[in-house]
Design a protein around this motif. Structure first.
Motif, PDB file in Angstrom:
ATOM      1  N   ASN A   1     118.526  55.856  25.544  1.00 38.78           N
ATOM      2  CA  ASN A   1     117.563  54.668  25.850  1.00 38.78           C
ATOM      3  C   ASN A   1     117.913  54.189  27.086  1.00 38.78           C
ATOM      4  N   VAL A   2     116.764  53.874  28.046  1.00 39.90           N
ATOM      5  CA  VAL A   2     116.789  53.287  29.267  1.00 39.90           C
ATOM      6  C   VAL A   2     116.633  51.708  28.802  1.00 39.90           C
ATOM      7  N   ILE A   3     117.296  50.763  29.215  1.00 39.91           N
ATOM      8  CA  ILE A   3     117.222  49.297  29.103  1.00 39.91           C
ATOM      9  C   ILE A   3     116.320  48.773  30.209  1.00 39.91           C
ATOM     10  N   TYR A   4     115.330  47.983  29.943  1.00 40.31           N
ATOM     11  CA  TYR A   4     114.499  47.295  30.659  1.00 40.31           C
ATOM     12  C   TYR A   4     114.616  45.763  30.598  1.00 40.31           C
ATOM     13  N   ALA A   5     114.790  45.067  31.456  1.00 42.33           N
ATOM     14  CA  ALA A   5     114.663  43.418  31.277  1.00 42.33           C
ATOM     15  C   ALA A   5     113.860  42.866  32.011  1.00 42.33           C
ATOM     16  N   PHE A   6     113.196  41.637  31.514  1.00 45.78           N
ATOM     17  CA  PHE A   6     112.405  40.764  32.421  1.00 45.78           C
ATOM     18  C   PHE A   6     112.968  39.287  32.356  1.00 45.78           C
ATOM     19  N   LEU A   7     113.537  38.674  33.314  1.00 49.63           N
ATOM     20  CA  LEU A   7     114.126  37.428  33.436  1.00 49.63           C
ATOM     21  C   LEU A   7     113.206  36.365  33.743  1.00 49.63           C
ATOM     22  N   LYS A   8     113.111  35.171  32.914  1.00 49.81           N
ATOM     23  CA  LYS A   8     112.265  34.010  33.289  1.00 49.81           C
ATOM     24  C   LYS A   8     112.319  33.739  34.749  1.00 49.81           C
ATOM     25  N   LYS A   9     113.275  33.907  35.551  1.00 55.01           N
ATOM     26  CA  LYS A   9     113.390  33.248  36.757  1.00 55.01           C
ATOM     27  C   LYS A   9     112.425  34.413  37.757  1.00 55.01           C
ATOM     28  N   ASP A  10     112.297  35.611  37.277  1.00 60.74           N
ATOM     29  CA  ASP A  10     111.300  36.575  38.005  1.00 60.74           C
ATOM     30  C   ASP A  10     109.914  36.513  37.732  1.00 60.74           C
ATOM     31  N   TYR A  11     109.625  35.590  36.668  1.00 58.33           N
ATOM     32  CA  TYR A  11     108.297  35.426  36.184  1.00 58.33           C
ATOM     33  C   TYR A  11     107.544  34.662  36.853  1.00 58.33           C
ATOM     34  N   LYS A  12     106.320  35.294  37.264  1.00 60.52           N
ATOM     35  CA  LYS A  12     105.434  34.618  37.973  1.00 60.52           C
ATOM     36  C   LYS A  12     104.047  34.958  37.163  1.00 60.52           C
ATOM     37  N   VAL A  13     103.129  33.780  37.036  1.00 65.34           N
ATOM     38  CA  VAL A  13     101.926  33.956  36.152  1.00 65.34           C
ATOM     39  C   VAL A  13     100.920  34.797  37.248  1.00 65.34           C
ATOM     40  N   HIS A  14     100.208  35.975  36.767  1.00 61.98           N
ATOM     41  CA  HIS A  14      99.432  36.629  37.412  1.00 61.98           C
ATOM     42  C   HIS A  14      97.964  36.227  37.835  1.00 61.98           C
TER      43      HIS A  14
END
Length: 182
Positions: free
Chosen positions: A169-182
């Motif tokens: 498996n390749v693990i991906y992550a999305f952190l809240k600090k990197d989140y910007k509303v599109h």
């Protein structure tokens, strides 16, 4: 019982899946191209769809998971699902999962649905980290994840045993600090 949140995007209503959706789900879960990278075998009878819907709804009631049915506004039938599992409220992280009927692939549908549930995950569930585990050959899924903001973190060799073999498996992550509303 907690209230199931209904979400809306430009083209979709994301809603709770019910037994009435089992025929739609059976139609695409019976296709090997849909289950190729999924942790279920291709369905051979409608009862399997009913059981999956029941499991997902029970996990929601226990605050362990949430799985939305993706329905086109112009057509109130489930064409796929998306949601979070492996979710523990006080741990601030969850794993994302999704699938879509093949006739809707490569039209930006899953990207649109996932963007909405990521927004819900960070803003309403209080998640700090959303993870995804993807088989390396699942290029379509990897492309969707990268498009919405996930970053590849590494390769987990022989991460689980499935269909009589060990699977990377390749693990991906999305952190809240990197989140910007599109």
């Amino acid at each position: 019982m907690p209230q199931f949140p209904e979400l809306e995007t430009e083209r979709f209503v994301l809603r709770q899946i019910t037994k009435n959706d089992s025929v739609d789900m059976f139609q695409y879960f019976s296709l090997d191209e849909v289950t190729r990278f999924y942790d279920v075998e291709s369905f051979t009878n409608i009862r399997q769809a009913e059981e999956l819907i029941q499991r997902w709804n029970e996990r929601f009631e226990r605050s362990q998971a949430i799985r939305w049915g993706i329905t086109l506004k112009s057509l109130n039938r489930v064409i796929g699902t998306c949601g979070f599992h492996g979710w523990k409220k006080n741990h601030y992280k969850a794993e994302i999962g999704y699938e879509l009927a093949p006739e809707y692939w490569r039209q930006g549908f899953m990207t649109e649905a996932i963007e909405k549930i990521i927004e819900y995950g960070f803003n309403d569930l209080g998640l700090n980290r959303i993870e995804a585990f993807v088989e390396p050959e699942n290029v379509g899924s990897r492309t969707v994840l990268e498009k919405v903001g996930f970053r590849e973190e590494g390769l987990l060799k022989e991460h689980y045993f499935w269909r009589n073999r060990f699977v990377d498996n390749v693990i991906y992550a999305f952190l809240k600090k990197d989140y910007k509303v599109h």
